[in-house]
Design a protein around this motif. Sequence first.
Motif, mmCIF file in Angstrom:
data_model
loop_
_atom_site.group_PDB
_atom_site.id
_atom_site.type_symbol
_atom_site.label_atom_id
_atom_site.label_comp_id
_atom_site.label_asym_id
_atom_site.label_seq_id
_atom_site.Cartn_x
_atom_site.Cartn_y
_atom_site.Cartn_z
ATOM 1 N N ARG A 196 0.827 -1.199 0.000
ATOM 2 C CA ARG A 196 0.000 0.000 0.000
ATOM 3 C C ARG A 196 0.871 1.262 0.000
ATOM 4 O O ARG A 196 2.018 1.242 0.456
ATOM 5 C CB ARG A 196 -0.902 0.023 1.243
ATOM 6 C CG ARG A 196 -1.791 -1.196 1.401
ATOM 7 C CD ARG A 196 -2.509 -1.144 2.743
ATOM 8 N NE ARG A 196 -3.279 -2.345 2.992
ATOM 9 C CZ ARG A 196 -4.542 -2.539 2.611
ATOM 10 N NH1 ARG A 196 -5.171 -1.573 1.954
ATOM 11 N NH2 ARG A 196 -5.162 -3.667 2.886
ATOM 12 N N LEU A 197 0.303 2.342 -0.507
ATOM 13 C CA LEU A 197 0.918 3.661 -0.417
ATOM 14 C C LEU A 197 0.391 4.329 0.843
ATOM 15 O O LEU A 197 -0.810 4.522 0.997
ATOM 16 C CB LEU A 197 0.579 4.500 -1.655
ATOM 17 C CG LEU A 197 1.079 5.952 -1.653
ATOM 18 C CD1 LEU A 197 2.608 6.023 -1.585
ATOM 19 C CD2 LEU A 197 0.581 6.692 -2.907
ATOM 20 N N PHE A 198 1.296 4.665 1.754
ATOM 21 C CA PHE A 198 0.905 5.236 3.046
ATOM 22 C C PHE A 198 0.320 6.627 2.851
ATOM 23 O O PHE A 198 0.866 7.459 2.133
ATOM 24 C CB PHE A 198 2.131 5.309 3.967
ATOM 25 C CG PHE A 198 1.830 5.823 5.349
ATOM 26 C CD1 PHE A 198 1.289 4.980 6.313
ATOM 27 C CD2 PHE A 198 2.089 7.135 5.688
ATOM 28 C CE1 PHE A 198 1.025 5.442 7.595
ATOM 29 C CE2 PHE A 198 1.838 7.613 6.961
ATOM 30 C CZ PHE A 198 1.297 6.761 7.926
ATOM 31 N N SER A 199 -0.820 6.886 3.507
ATOM 32 C CA SER A 199 -1.456 8.196 3.472
ATOM 33 C C SER A 199 -1.198 8.917 4.792
ATOM 34 O O SER A 199 -1.500 8.384 5.864
ATOM 35 C CB SER A 199 -2.968 8.048 3.253
ATOM 36 O OG SER A 199 -3.585 9.314 3.253
ATOM 37 N N PHE A 200 -0.610 10.089 4.694
ATOM 38 C CA PHE A 200 -0.326 10.883 5.891
ATOM 39 C C PHE A 200 -1.608 11.587 6.328
ATOM 40 O O PHE A 200 -1.859 12.745 5.980
ATOM 41 C CB PHE A 200 0.768 11.910 5.611
ATOM 42 C CG PHE A 200 2.167 11.366 5.684
ATOM 43 C CD1 PHE A 200 2.979 11.603 6.779
ATOM 44 C CD2 PHE A 200 2.678 10.593 4.643
ATOM 45 C CE1 PHE A 200 4.271 11.097 6.840
ATOM 46 C CE2 PHE A 200 3.954 10.089 4.680
ATOM 47 C CZ PHE A 200 4.765 10.335 5.793
ATOM 48 N N THR A 201 -2.414 10.897 7.101
ATOM 49 C CA THR A 201 -3.664 11.493 7.581
ATOM 50 C C THR A 201 -3.388 12.644 8.552
ATOM 51 O O THR A 201 -4.271 13.478 8.786
ATOM 52 C CB THR A 201 -4.516 10.414 8.270
ATOM 53 O OG1 THR A 201 -3.759 9.813 9.329
ATOM 54 C CG2 THR A 201 -4.939 9.336 7.279
ATOM 55 N N GLN A 202 -2.190 12.677 9.126
ATOM 56 C CA GLN A 202 -1.816 13.746 10.055
ATOM 57 C C GLN A 202 -0.934 14.807 9.355
ATOM 58 O O GLN A 202 -0.158 15.505 10.004
ATOM 59 C CB GLN A 202 -1.040 13.174 11.243
ATOM 60 C CG GLN A 202 -1.839 12.160 12.070
ATOM 61 C CD GLN A 202 -0.959 11.468 13.100
ATOM 62 O OE1 GLN A 202 0.072 10.891 12.742
ATOM 63 N NE2 GLN A 202 -1.372 11.531 14.363
ATOM 64 N N ALA A 223 -2.508 11.716 0.594
ATOM 65 C CA ALA A 223 -1.747 12.811 1.193
ATOM 66 C C ALA A 223 -0.375 12.327 1.650
ATOM 67 O O ALA A 223 -0.241 11.217 2.184
ATOM 68 C CB ALA A 223 -2.512 13.394 2.375
ATOM 69 N N THR A 224 0.618 13.159 1.436
ATOM 70 C CA THR A 224 1.952 12.896 1.972
ATOM 71 C C THR A 224 2.591 14.246 2.317
ATOM 72 O O THR A 224 1.927 15.295 2.239
ATOM 73 C CB THR A 224 2.816 12.102 0.981
ATOM 74 O OG1 THR A 224 4.066 11.774 1.599
ATOM 75 C CG2 THR A 224 3.080 12.877 -0.283
ATOM 76 N N VAL A 225 3.833 14.217 2.716
ATOM 77 C CA VAL A 225 4.541 15.464 3.036
ATOM 78 C C VAL A 225 5.750 15.587 2.109
ATOM 79 O O VAL A 225 6.197 14.596 1.518
ATOM 80 C CB VAL A 225 4.989 15.505 4.516
ATOM 81 C CG1 VAL A 225 3.778 15.556 5.441
ATOM 82 C CG2 VAL A 225 5.881 14.325 4.850
ATOM 83 N N GLU A 226 6.256 16.790 2.011
ATOM 84 C CA GLU A 226 7.405 17.018 1.141
ATOM 85 C C GLU A 226 8.313 18.090 1.723
ATOM 86 O O GLU A 226 7.885 18.947 2.500
ATOM 87 C CB GLU A 226 6.953 17.437 -0.260
ATOM 88 C CG GLU A 226 6.276 18.788 -0.294
ATOM 89 C CD GLU A 226 5.901 19.233 -1.700
ATOM 90 O OE1 GLU A 226 6.128 18.466 -2.651
ATOM 91 O OE2 GLU A 226 5.373 20.360 -1.842
ATOM 92 N N THR A 227 9.565 18.002 1.369
ATOM 93 C CA THR A 227 10.514 19.078 1.625
ATOM 94 C C THR A 227 10.810 19.741 0.279
ATOM 95 O O THR A 227 10.216 19.382 -0.735
ATOM 96 C CB THR A 227 11.812 18.537 2.240
ATOM 97 O OG1 THR A 227 12.387 17.587 1.336
ATOM 98 C CG2 THR A 227 11.551 17.855 3.570
ATOM 99 N N THR A 228 11.706 20.675 0.279
ATOM 100 C CA THR A 228 12.160 21.272 -0.976
ATOM 101 C C THR A 228 13.667 21.075 -1.087
ATOM 102 O O THR A 228 14.362 20.866 -0.093
ATOM 103 C CB THR A 228 11.843 22.771 -1.059
ATOM 104 O OG1 THR A 228 12.467 23.445 0.044
ATOM 105 C CG2 THR A 228 10.353 23.014 -1.017
#
Length: 473
Positions: free
Chosen positions: A247-253, A286-291
């Motif tokens: 599965r692709l993890f979803s960042f619910t938080q 949803a996920t998170v990202e840096t730049t």
Amino acid sequence: MDNNDPARRSPEHPNEAPLDEPESRHAAYYFFVSWLDLAVSLGITVIVGAVVIWVAIRVIQPAPPTTLTMSAGPEYSRFWFAAQKYKEILARNGVTLRVLTSSGTLENLVRLADPASHVDLGFVQSGLTSIPSVVSPDTRQVGLMSLGSVSNWPLFVFYRGPELTRLSEFKGKRLAIGREGSGTRQIVLLLLRANGVEPGSNAQMLPLVGEDAVNALLAGTVDVAFLTADSARPVLMEKMIRTPDIRLFSFTQAKAYVRSFPFLSQFEVPMGAFDLADNLPAEPTATVETTVELIARDTLHPALSDLIVEAAGEVHGGASLLHAAGEYPAPVAHDFPLSPDAVRYYKSGKSFLYRTMPFWLASLVDRLLVLVVPIVVVLIPAIRFVPPLYAWRVKSRFYRRYGELIALERSVLDDPSEQNYVEFTEKLNAIEKGLNKLQMPVAYADHFYELREHISYVRSQIAALQRGDDSRA
């Protein structure tokens, strides 16, 4: 005329030595301009001007270097290929770019922070300076600046097993978190520790990245694989998302992560991003990202700063699955201040010179324009001092003889002995003879005749003193 001629002796003091007139009298040599004095006066002005211009060239705006060094990333990585494109673009403008491989953005940052490494540029993932255990807090003070963000860097987390919604649920699992020295590994460790997942105590961390991490997850030798834009190639992601039980993890938080870690932002994997026909993934995730920022030393020449940001637009400005066309480079910085030259470029683009001329010519003209300031501010006012300096040099010859005349008169007045009268006569004659041999501009003839009158006056005063004439005026 013979000085022993009785007719020349004083009738009151026939035995005293007479105060002779100089043996020969003639006017000084006149000409319209004293070229030597004029040359010296102008020479001083030229030397001062040359020093000011040299300082302007060398200190105010030195010539841009023709060689730069960039710390990129592992060979054949996304960073490494981007650096090769920079190299080609800069070469078109006569600048040689040396590309160094590295283990990742963490090593790039370490090199940039060390002046002895002589690295001018590097790709650095945002957020690394927020980890004191990895990067010294002093790294912020080492004279680094950002030329802007050149890419976003989403974090994709694939895992095996039932659906999970929090990173804290990865306790006790085997995690592929990226190679040692990579910025992604350090960011992942930071997020895991915030969820109570510690390496060695309640989870096993493995230095696997890219295809190695994917193959390990498919083979069941790891339970979770953390991938970033560099390692998450579309073909690998499609392969995993089509595999049952992965599965692709979803960042619910995600919102909480962004507020807790300011260098993070939210990123949404669009529905159908990996396969439109089969609609994979079946829903937005949803996920998170840096730049990733392009970091440079604050000594980078302004002309090269413009050239590099322009190259960044050519290298990173296209559209991809991760961002829209023209979204990068962007004037967004996290760990280091945005360069003032970069801010100017993002607002108004290249200057007129660099838009209309080749880089080498624009750089030369730009530096020449710098000379206008010292010429206008220093040289033109300095020329006004040439006439006074010239006049002072000519008059100084008279001043020097006036000094000699005053000292000579004082010596006789202080000691009116016969020997002093004889020495006075010899020295006064020498002064007048030297004066008559002077070469001077016609404009200063009045000073010549004034000094001759004063010499005659002193001569008569001392003669009167020798005769004992108390009526001298």
